[in-house]
Enzyme design. Sequence first.
Site, PDB file in Angstrom:
ATOM      1  N   ARG A 129     -25.752   0.042   6.210  1.00  0.00           N
ATOM      2  CA  ARG A 129     -25.568  -1.408   6.236  1.00  0.00           C
ATOM      3  C   ARG A 129     -26.225  -2.069   7.447  1.00  0.00           C
ATOM      4  NH1 ARG A 129     -20.987  -3.641   3.185  1.00  0.00           N
ATOM      5  NH2 ARG A 129     -21.495  -2.958   1.074  1.00  0.00           N
TER       6      ARG A 129
ATOM      7  N   LYS B 143       0.856  -1.177   0.000  1.00  0.00           N
ATOM      8  CA  LYS B 143       0.000   0.000   0.000  1.00  0.00           C
ATOM      9  C   LYS B 143       0.899   1.237   0.000  1.00  0.00           C
ATOM     10  CE  LYS B 143      -4.252   1.687   2.204  1.00  0.00           C
ATOM     11  NZ  LYS B 143      -5.330   1.457   3.156  1.00  0.00           N
TER      12      LYS B 143
ATOM     13  N   GLU C 295     -20.192  -3.920   9.403  1.00  0.00           N
ATOM     14  CA  GLU C 295     -21.057  -2.990  10.119  1.00  0.00           C
ATOM     15  C   GLU C 295     -22.228  -3.686  10.793  1.00  0.00           C
ATOM     16  OE1 GLU C 295     -20.190  -2.657   6.912  1.00  0.00           O
ATOM     17  OE2 GLU C 295     -19.000  -0.810   6.778  1.00  0.00           O
TER      18      GLU C 295
END
Lengths: 577, 577
Positions: A355, A249, A327
Amino acid sequence: MFENINSDSLKAMGIKELNGLCEDLRGKIISTVMTNGGHLSSNLGAVELTVALHYVFDFPRDKVIFDVGHQCYAHKLLTGRADKFDTLRKKGGISGFPKREESLYDCYNTGHAGTSISAALGMAKARDIKGEDYNVIAVIGDGSFNNGLVYEAFNSLKPLNSNILVIINDNGMSIAPTVGSMHEYLEILSNDSEEKYHKNRRVGIFERFGFKYEGVYDGNNIGELIPVLQKIKEELKTQSVILHILTKKGKGYAFCEENPEATHGISDGNAIPARIEYSDVLGKKLCELAEKDQRIVAVTAAMTGSLGLSPFFEKFPSRSADVGICEEHATILCAAMAAEGLKPYYAVYSTFLQRSFDEIIIDICSQHLPVTICVDRAGVSGADGETHQGVFDLSFLSPIPDLAIAVPKDAKELENMLDFSVTFNFPLVIRYPRACRRIFKSHSKIELGKWEVLSCGDGKAAIIASGERAITRAYEVSRLLKDKGVTPKIINARFVKPIDKTMLDGMEENVVVTIEDNVCTGGLGSLIASYMSASGKKIKIFGYRDEFIGQGNVEELMDDYGLKASDIAGYILNEIG
Amino acid sequence: MFENINSDSLKAMGIKELNGLCEDLRGKIISTVMTNGGHLSSNLGAVELTVALHYVFDFPRDKVIFDVGHQCYAHKLLTGRADKFDTLRKKGGISGFPKREESLYDCYNTGHAGTSISAALGMAKARDIKGEDYNVIAVIGDGSFNNGLVYEAFNSLKPLNSNILVIINDNGMSIAPTVGSMHEYLEILSNDSEEKYHKNRRVGIFERFGFKYEGVYDGNNIGELIPVLQKIKEELKTQSVILHILTKKGKGYAFCEENPEATHGISDGNAIPARIEYSDVLGKKLCELAEKDQRIVAVTAAMTGSLGLSPFFEKFPSRSADVGICEEHATILCAAMAAEGLKPYYAVYSTFLQRSFDEIIIDICSQHLPVTICVDRAGVSGADGETHQGVFDLSFLSPIPDLAIAVPKDAKELENMLDFSVTFNFPLVIRYPRACRRIFKSHSKIELGKWEVLSCGDGKAAIIASGERAITRAYEVSRLLKDKGVTPKIINARFVKPIDKTMLDGMEENVVVTIEDNVCTGGLGSLIASYMSASGKKIKIFGYRDEFIGQGNVEELMDDYGLKASDIAGYILNEIG
């Protein structure tokens, strides 16, 4: 330069040229994001993968879906959008996420985690129903890979019987480092050589679900990626495949590589600076409260830092839980902890709270459990566009019985509401945007459902506004009206639920408008209009109109989608006559 | 008889007595469900497990969470509720689901699939935070086991580091036979002997997530269950355990064993019979449309039969998908198929649609994709109570941009709306209850957002109603008013979104009421009141008040929670003065 490159010319390049192309792409991504803001480190990590995909596959005939979409910049640059790339995330410009409206090469819009494999399966199934023949690829990070949608899609791979390629772009990070057993499993696979993998484990998890597993490969090495993708392209004719690659990353930009979490999202340098962020206030205050109250626990779905919870997680590790990008699970976890006598605080972005809608109803509210949901990034959120605007929460939360909804006017009022929450033994939502830009002088005591008059006015008009941004607009409207000899009453609707019926019943102004940083439908104005309609009181609702709200800065979006101060002032003047 | 049995006296019994107890429990469950309706076959399958759990564990100190709750009847009978059990599912009686309000032995309410493991983890985490010491057990069927929540909970088992027992009650069925790879995996485990399991597979899926796996055991054999549960009780001191048992759905009642899908849910024999079920109309009409339109596909999340889709699935197997109890995945699958040019129909119960809220916004509507969602069991659904009422859909769907919401007045209008849907190239919801009890004489053409005047009235009052039940109430109100010399206009609000502004603008009646089979907040009335409030028109909204709606029959619930015809008539008369 890549401005003249497309899928075809790219296929004619050698490895050295392709590597040069990657460097060019990376440079363009860095320079653009540093100016416009955006998702930097995940996009940098996926450059080689994107180039290799374009080398091996034939887009747009073949389809690629980038999960969440934080890896799509290089793809955009290679598909005819290089010359417009400096409009990235600007109003009317190139989106930071895949957008079907933008290009044939973006086949499916993403923004929320974990949807790509389901979508790829749907596309592949459609392909097979239509009797066509192309490849469908989902690129998913290891962070999104924690989401339950992945399992749901995996579970139906065999029954649906349509072949797809899933590329796990494993960089060990969600926004924060990835947690959970599936990530641990990916790590085990990463540390095994291919040979060892096949020897030790007769049938692995992925094979159980019907995938051939190919891994682990260096996802930042074009020379390694191209042959394995070519091999997989053949395999896809008869089966579904998982390609597991390791990427770095922030690859190629030392600062990002060393600070992947901090450089996950870069803010637009031109944004009006915050006085303080509400998230920081939450983190600090929650620590203070938790010192005194052993029942307090904090839960996040992979966003500890962005939600301001890092101090809490450091100070109270055993009373903290980061469950990954899950979530729904986070919501139930809070409900269950509350059922056992704890006092959970679940912090989440407004758009991701969508969600948990079912779990808020069933697990928290129908059981009347004292969970406090701290809803951050509420209202328009800016440059991320349609998939990240937090403009629905007042609407979807207010029909839920037993739920109170509080909206602070500033950071100090957030603190007061958190004090209130500790004594409040029912489900509670507190919603606020990212930046706090002003602190009011006076702060009256928080009582359930009691509003606050901020400015008395001359009796001609009243503005009922909820939250800092709406109240700031109310003051702007007031300034505009002053020249015309009108001073409106300004009311801080600190609770959207319950509304302050006593104050509404006593309202003597003939012109009443409501302002909210939410869609018009079903929010504060709708609640007030529904209540007042039984008495025939005229109410005008100002909120966002019934449209998906694109990217832009917060002020632009507020003006463009229904909250322009001059429009509101114009309405009031016109009504006063 | 078990009326005098409790956890303590049960622990003193021998195997033979326990088996006798199981027979008694089974008899009581069958006789009660045959009278009151309820979930029969899953409850029958779990009797021995329940008795064994009570033998080995100490409730309510230890906690057991029944996923969905279709396995909790025997538990209720053993925990002080035997004498009231004949009130099962009746208004004011014993709930068909676990209810904290009902008993200390019900520690967590369930109703929607897949929540039990998350909840167990939350409770276990709370236990560890509080420094207490008890066992937490989740009992989950193999159908629920497909849901993504299971994976989310599994994934955080190691990070949360709190020990739980998960019992997989594997009967091979959701409501329909269970689909998917996880179920296939369970089958593989079931066919292996324990020895073979350990030899062949160094580390299985469950071990990867941090569980010790114990299986497979005969879940209908008390003598086999007790020793393994005793062993596991010791193991739980140091680790989490999965116990995999095989049970027979409908065990002990031949008709159920042979017809497990048909006897999953038994209806109350006293319910007013339907003229026809809307689901059957959907299935038949969809087949007819699909003959002519190759783009049409149908998707369900494990409820093919109950949604009326069986004829479609039989006739068009390659254009059908049952993805298991995975509502989110089903929604994305539809969006993706629509993105590739197909015309998907997703049928689902209103209460379970809540699970897909985020995907309806992001995947379907923000991409403007022509998915039709057929929302069944909308409105109050009756004896299943709080967790199954379909009373929120109008409220949570109407704030979503780009979504049209249609509500048929009868079965014939559902057909007309389905005809309309084929030509409509945008996201569409059609919502209806289970039973159609009347067919109107006239049916005008369906046009987007156009309402229909069913009865002209004398100009004094207008009733705007949406859906068969609300319109039926409107006619009842009209009958009550007739004696008083008032004939209200009755309007069929066939679209809740968009509303018919032309009709509203032209409305001359001074008294206007709205009726809907949905909560008051955010539904049809709220949309109308919000629109009309700008002109100061008086509107009175009739819908369900802001409370969770318990069990009862449909008519009772409509009367009790806000839709009593005499109240509505009384309001109108009073306003006319």
